[in-house]
Design an enzyme around this catalytic site. Structure first.
Site, PDB file in Angstrom:
ATOM      1  CG  HIS A 103      -1.626   1.366   1.323  1.00 32.22           C
ATOM      2  ND1 HIS A 103      -2.767   1.629   0.596  1.00 32.22           N
ATOM      3  CD2 HIS A 103      -1.323   2.519   1.970  1.00 32.22           C
ATOM      4  CE1 HIS A 103      -3.142   2.869   0.810  1.00 32.22           C
ATOM      5  NE2 HIS A 103      -2.279   3.440   1.640  1.00 32.22           N
ATOM      6  CG  ASP A 182     -13.386   1.584   3.191  1.00 31.65           C
ATOM      7  OD1 ASP A 182     -13.054   2.340   4.121  1.00 31.65           O
ATOM      8  OD2 ASP A 182     -12.984   1.736   2.020  1.00 31.65           O
ATOM      9  NE  ARG A 189     -12.343   8.242   6.891  1.00 31.75           N
ATOM     10  CZ  ARG A 189     -11.332   7.623   6.284  1.00 31.75           C
ATOM     11  NH1 ARG A 189     -11.506   6.437   5.727  1.00 31.75           N
ATOM     12  NH2 ARG A 189     -10.153   8.183   6.223  1.00 31.75           N
ATOM     13  CB  SER A 204     -10.180   3.259   5.321  1.00 36.52           C
ATOM     14  OG  SER A 204     -10.371   3.328   3.951  1.00 36.52           O
ATOM     15  CE  LYS A 208      -9.929   0.299   1.459  1.00 39.20           C
ATOM     16  NZ  LYS A 208     -10.136   1.624   0.909  1.00 39.20           N
TER      17      LYS A 208
HETATM   18  N1  URA Z   1      -6.937   5.028   1.190  1.00 39.00           N
HETATM   19  C1  URA Z   1      -8.034   4.415   1.683  1.00 39.00           C
HETATM   20  O1  URA Z   1      -8.475   3.409   1.149  1.00 39.00           O
HETATM   21  N2  URA Z   1      -8.627   4.935   2.764  1.00 39.00           N
HETATM   22  C2  URA Z   1      -8.182   6.034   3.384  1.00 39.00           C
HETATM   23  O2  URA Z   1      -8.762   6.457   4.356  1.00 39.00           O
HETATM   24  C3  URA Z   1      -7.030   6.670   2.866  1.00 39.00           C
HETATM   25  C4  URA Z   1      -6.419   6.134   1.758  1.00 39.00           C
END
Ligand code: URA
Length: 377
Positions: A103, A182, A189, A204, A208
């Site tokens: 990520h 999410d 959000r 978040s 994933k």
């Molecule tokens: N990427 C995401 O999937 N969620 C976030 O809150 C920030 C970056």
């Protein structure tokens, strides 16, 4: 009744009991600085997933979390329950220890995924890479890949398994069934100015990745003038929170912190970044991109025990790129994800007219510099 914020129906039963605490009581507990138990976090996320809660209550809880933050155990529970809100991918036993992803906090010109995923596949890893669209002024991996005619980022789970079995890497968008909580929380959000909360960001992102059932995850966290996080201290804080949550889910999670004061590489823009990625896979990439790819890949190879140290891991990734094995994987991935064989072959050949194949921007504008620039050689 539909709300403007998320388009979701309001529930009439919004004060349902959870371990003696109703939703308003849960909100109050967080608002007043209390620590939610695992069961309370679970109840909140279940209510979000089953729509047994009003949007205004979710918004109030998000604001309470934004203001009071969460301790590590709460963030871990939030992440786990978000992950469990939908499908959790499963892989064949023989892939145990091989499923990896990264990520990144991203940034202008960040095309690392396009080189790293096939390089890892060339080193024997399985990479189910769920990527995103562009945010504000930064491009998204999916937008970049869609400049390749035919490239399909929508891949159902069975297809993903097949692509990972035959190629080793698949770059795709988030499916409807993955972490549905999410989608709800992210929209709210955005609507409540609570995007920049460390526990909410952590939940978040890591939920994933957890739903990908990874063996190992590497975080590419950047800091500097051109990065989301301007200083090392805030980048470290994010990395630590993400690592705690990832390791808490049982994924080996590590981070690479790197300075980013300028865009990565020399090209910015969807098709231009695909060209730079292909050039990198042909052994002609810029040093900063190669350094990121080999460092992140090296860390992953070390985390899954394929190599015993970082320099050996980086060397193997570099060899996969320079030697052309990663390019072959990229070609196979394009073909498996819908690109015509002839197009994929042509893009990966030594002398290609990229511009005659890749999609161009719909709007083009010529910008003249007031003085001569520097020519890259
Ligand atoms: N990427 C995401 O999937 N969620 C976030 O809150 C920030 C970056």
């Amino acid at each position: 009744m539909m709300t403007a914020a998320s388009g979701r129906p309001h529930s009439t039963d919004c004060n349902h009991q959870v371990e003696m605490l109703s939703v308003p009581e849960l909100i109050k507990k967080k608002r007043d600085g209390g620590t939610l138990s695992d069961e309370e976090v679970k109840a909140f996320i279940q209510a979000v997933t089953t729509q047994n809660i009003q949007d205004c209550q979710i918004g109030a809880m998000l604001m309470a979390i934004w203001q009071r933050s969460m301790v590590a155990t709460e963030t871990e529970a939030l992440t786990r329950e978000m992950m469990r809100s939908g499908e959790v991918m499963s892989w064949p036993e023989e892939w145990a220890g091989l499923v990896v992803d990264k990520h990144s906090t991203g940034g202008v010109g960040d095309k690392v995924s396009l080189v790293l995923a096939p390089a890892l596949a060339a080193c024997g890893c399985k990479v189910p890479m769920i990527s995103g669209r562009g945010l504000v002024h930064t491009g998204g991996t999916l937008d970049k890949l869609e400049s390749i005619p035919g490239f399909n980022i929508h891949q159902p789970p069975a297809q993903v398994r097949g692509i990972l079995a035959s190629v080793g890497c698949c770059i795709m968008g988030q499916t409807e069934t993955l972490v549905p909580a999410d989608r709800v929380l992210y929209a709210l959000r955005d609507a409540t100015s609570t995007v920049d909360s460390l526990p909410l960001i952590t939940g978040s992102i890591i939920s994933k990745k957890g739903a990908e059932s990874l063996t190992a995850l590497v975080l590419d966290v950047k800091f500097g003038r051109a990065a989301l996080y301007k200083d090392l201290a805030s980048a470290k804080k994010l990395a630590q929170s993400l690592m705690n949550a990832g390791n808490g889910l049982g994924m080996r999670t590590g981070a690479v912190l790197s300075r980013m004061d300028t865009p990565i590489g020399r090209c910015v823009g969807n098709s231009l970044e695909v060209i730079e990625s292909l050039e990198t896979l042909k052994g002609k990439g810029p040093d900063d991109l190669m350094e990121l790819v080999t460092s992140l890949g090296g860390v992953l190879l070390m985390m899954i025990g394929k190599v015993s140290n970082l320099s050996e891991g980086s060397r193997q990734i570099s060899e996969a790129v320079i030697g052309g094995a990663a390019l072959s994987k990229f070609q196979a991935m394009m073909e498996a994800q819908g690109v015509a064989n002839e197009t994929a072959r042509s893009l990966c050949s030594a002398h290609t007219d990229y511009y005659s194949i890749l999609r161009k921007a719909q709007h083009q504008m010529e910008l003249k510099t007031p003085k001569d620039g520097r020519k890259y050689t």
